[in-house]
Design a protein around this motif. Sequence first.
Motif, mmCIF file in Angstrom:
data_model
loop_
_atom_site.group_PDB
_atom_site.id
_atom_site.type_symbol
_atom_site.label_atom_id
_atom_site.label_comp_id
_atom_site.label_asym_id
_atom_site.label_seq_id
_atom_site.Cartn_x
_atom_site.Cartn_y
_atom_site.Cartn_z
ATOM 1 N N UNK A 148 -1.826 14.406 3.272
ATOM 2 C CA UNK A 148 -2.035 14.551 1.684
ATOM 3 C C UNK A 148 -0.857 14.776 0.955
ATOM 4 N N UNK A 149 0.245 15.506 1.732
ATOM 5 C CA UNK A 149 1.438 15.628 1.229
ATOM 6 C C UNK A 149 2.270 14.634 0.764
ATOM 7 N N UNK A 150 2.019 13.372 1.336
ATOM 8 C CA UNK A 150 2.722 12.242 1.265
ATOM 9 C C UNK A 150 2.240 11.455 -0.122
ATOM 10 N N UNK A 151 1.088 11.814 -0.685
ATOM 11 C CA UNK A 151 0.406 11.230 -1.831
ATOM 12 C C UNK A 151 1.024 11.908 -2.931
ATOM 13 N N UNK A 152 2.085 10.971 -3.738
ATOM 14 C CA UNK A 152 2.752 11.645 -4.727
ATOM 15 C C UNK A 152 1.806 11.802 -6.155
ATOM 16 N N UNK A 154 3.005 11.564 -9.328
ATOM 17 C CA UNK A 154 3.491 10.683 -10.675
ATOM 18 C C UNK A 154 3.081 9.152 -10.456
ATOM 19 N N UNK A 155 1.834 8.861 -10.706
ATOM 20 C CA UNK A 155 1.283 7.646 -10.516
ATOM 21 C C UNK A 155 1.989 6.385 -11.680
ATOM 22 N N UNK A 156 2.507 6.743 -12.657
ATOM 23 C CA UNK A 156 3.151 6.011 -13.503
ATOM 24 C C UNK A 156 4.420 5.382 -12.938
ATOM 25 N N UNK A 157 5.130 6.274 -12.412
ATOM 26 C CA UNK A 157 6.211 5.949 -11.852
ATOM 27 C C UNK A 157 6.100 5.277 -10.498
ATOM 28 N N UNK A 158 5.070 5.641 -9.880
ATOM 29 C CA UNK A 158 4.676 4.934 -8.476
ATOM 30 C C UNK A 158 4.319 3.581 -8.927
ATOM 31 N N UNK A 159 3.318 3.341 -9.997
ATOM 32 C CA UNK A 159 2.959 1.944 -10.085
ATOM 33 C C UNK A 159 4.241 1.050 -10.516
ATOM 34 N N UNK A 160 5.133 1.623 -11.199
ATOM 35 C CA UNK A 160 6.268 0.799 -11.784
ATOM 36 C C UNK A 160 7.086 0.421 -10.582
ATOM 37 N N UNK A 161 7.683 1.458 -9.831
ATOM 38 C CA UNK A 161 8.077 1.087 -8.202
ATOM 39 C C UNK A 161 7.442 0.129 -7.722
ATOM 40 N N UNK A 192 -3.371 4.328 5.894
ATOM 41 C CA UNK A 192 -3.141 5.625 5.648
ATOM 42 C C UNK A 192 -1.946 5.952 4.663
ATOM 43 N N UNK A 193 -1.730 7.051 4.442
ATOM 44 C CA UNK A 193 -0.377 7.517 3.747
ATOM 45 C C UNK A 193 0.761 7.497 4.619
ATOM 46 N N UNK A 194 0.304 8.134 5.846
ATOM 47 C CA UNK A 194 1.523 7.888 6.768
ATOM 48 C C UNK A 194 1.843 6.578 7.328
ATOM 49 N N UNK A 195 0.862 5.770 7.249
ATOM 50 C CA UNK A 195 1.068 4.128 7.875
ATOM 51 C C UNK A 195 1.968 3.474 6.627
ATOM 52 N N UNK A 196 1.640 3.902 5.612
ATOM 53 C CA UNK A 196 2.329 3.331 4.337
ATOM 54 C C UNK A 196 3.665 3.788 4.354
ATOM 55 N N UNK A 220 8.924 7.220 -2.782
ATOM 56 C CA UNK A 220 7.962 6.751 -1.777
ATOM 57 C C UNK A 220 6.425 7.558 -1.793
ATOM 58 N N UNK A 221 6.485 8.670 -2.285
ATOM 59 C CA UNK A 221 5.259 9.427 -2.088
ATOM 60 C C UNK A 221 4.414 9.008 -3.303
ATOM 61 N N UNK A 222 5.164 8.744 -4.584
ATOM 62 C CA UNK A 222 4.525 8.313 -5.879
ATOM 63 C C UNK A 222 4.058 6.982 -5.514
ATOM 64 N N UNK A 223 4.888 6.205 -4.752
ATOM 65 C CA UNK A 223 4.278 4.631 -4.380
ATOM 66 C C UNK A 223 2.942 4.958 -3.681
ATOM 67 N N UNK A 224 2.773 5.523 -2.735
ATOM 68 C CA UNK A 224 1.447 5.915 -2.030
ATOM 69 C C UNK A 224 0.546 6.405 -2.831
ATOM 70 N N UNK A 225 0.915 7.402 -3.823
ATOM 71 C CA UNK A 225 -0.147 7.806 -4.783
ATOM 72 C C UNK A 225 -0.701 6.786 -5.605
#
Length: 275
Positions: A148-152, A154-161, A192-196, A220-225
């Motif tokens: 769960x700690x790997x799920x960022x 900032x979804x906006x930045x994650x979507x952009x990346x 899973x977050x770990x696999x991504x 990376x965590x934001x991308x996973x989120x």
Amino acid sequence: MSDRTPRSRRRPWARAGTRTRRRIAGFLALGVALLAIGGLYAVFQPTPETATAQDNTLVREGQSLYDNSCITCHGSNLQGVVGRGPSLIGVGESSVYFQVSTGRMPLKAQGAQAARKKVEYDEQQIDALGAYIQANGGGPTLPAGPETALVGSDLGRGGELFRLNCAQCHNFTGRGGALSSGKFAPVLDAASPDQIYAAMQVGPGNMPTFADSQLSPQEKEDIIGYIKSVSTATGPVNPGGNGLGGFGPVPEGIVAFFVGLAALIGISLWIGSRQ
């Protein structure tokens, strides 16, 4: 007549004695400096990490699993076997975790790309294999802590990346897509977050690796989120209506094309009937 030795005769001997004293003083100064440097190094050197008995047990268990299931394709020294399997030197526990936890390894048959399938090892065995590969080949490791700690956040930045670095192959919402030579980018719903995170570290198949200098751990965590926010496994929200499979603008464009074409035909028929 004085029997004292003239100063001119005693001067060479005096000079030799002075040079000797200077050399002795220099050696003493050098010795003191070396002792001081050694003392400072002993004080400030990092404490070496010693393997615990538990770590050694895990590595031995991993070696046993490797010898039974992996050595035929990857070689006795992780160097790989031509025509069977690549070298595992430098792939690290991250690659082991990704390949084994998704069931891609052990590989049942050679093909263009290993597909996700039922996992054959439990978590303890996967950790043991990863510990053995890490101890003998080195490479990237997964961050410590819960998934769960790997799920960022900032979804906006994650979507952009994601759109900048991943959408070319995985589509805009992780629906996957076909690549060349029979390969494909998989759907990301089951990952899973770990696999991504591990996939971004090691770049399996045609996927590039993303070092921390390219994408920071937080990015990376934001991308996973973002991936998890649009995953059909968690039921994505579609405020615009029907999600059309989550494939992004491609099906939307097709729908708009046919709706527009039907509208143009209808308007043309109406104009013709009026004339």
